[in-house]
Motif scaffolding. Sequence first.
Motif, PDB file in Angstrom:
ATOM      1  N   TRP A  55     -29.054  18.165  28.489  1.00 15.59           N
ATOM      2  CA  TRP A  55     -29.554  16.895  27.969  1.00 15.59           C
ATOM      3  C   TRP A  55     -29.271  15.772  28.959  1.00 15.59           C
ATOM      4  N   ALA A  59     -31.895  13.526  31.149  1.00 13.65           N
ATOM      5  CA  ALA A  59     -31.919  12.070  30.986  1.00 13.65           C
ATOM      6  C   ALA A  59     -31.788  11.377  32.342  1.00 13.65           C
ATOM      7  N   ARG A  60     -30.873  11.872  33.160  1.00 18.70           N
ATOM      8  CA  ARG A  60     -30.688  11.268  34.497  1.00 18.70           C
ATOM      9  C   ARG A  60     -31.939  11.437  35.352  1.00 18.70           C
ATOM     10  N   ASN A  62     -34.970  11.731  34.448  1.00 15.06           N
ATOM     11  CA  ASN A  62     -36.120  10.990  33.926  1.00 15.06           C
ATOM     12  C   ASN A  62     -35.840   9.510  33.708  1.00 15.06           C
ATOM     13  N   TYR A  64     -33.779   8.070  31.636  1.00 14.39           N
ATOM     14  CA  TYR A  64     -33.530   7.681  30.249  1.00 14.39           C
ATOM     15  C   TYR A  64     -32.114   7.147  30.118  1.00 14.39           C
ATOM     16  N   PRO A  65     -31.933   6.238  29.182  1.00 15.60           N
ATOM     17  CA  PRO A  65     -30.585   5.694  28.988  1.00 15.60           C
ATOM     18  C   PRO A  65     -29.607   6.752  28.487  1.00 15.60           C
TER      19      PRO A  65
END
Length: 76
Positions: A55, A59-60, A62, A64-65
């Motif tokens: 996950w 996130a990193r 893409n 994403y926060p």
Amino acid sequence: MSDTFHIIKDGVIYELWPEEGSGYVITVPALPGCTSFGETIDEAMTMIAEAMDVWLEAARENGYPIPEQFQLQRAS
């Protein structure tokens, strides 16, 4: 889910509930969609650690926060 219970480990809240006759579903509420499963609670904890790594990596990659409590944890 009346059978839901929580484990707090290293400041991370995990939510678990028994899956009838087959083990435990586990999630990390701070990481939406981060879910795994294990036949025992220990196995569920091991499996969710792997899911958290995936996950956080996604996130990193893409942009994403990432919740603050995970900023340094499990950094690749």
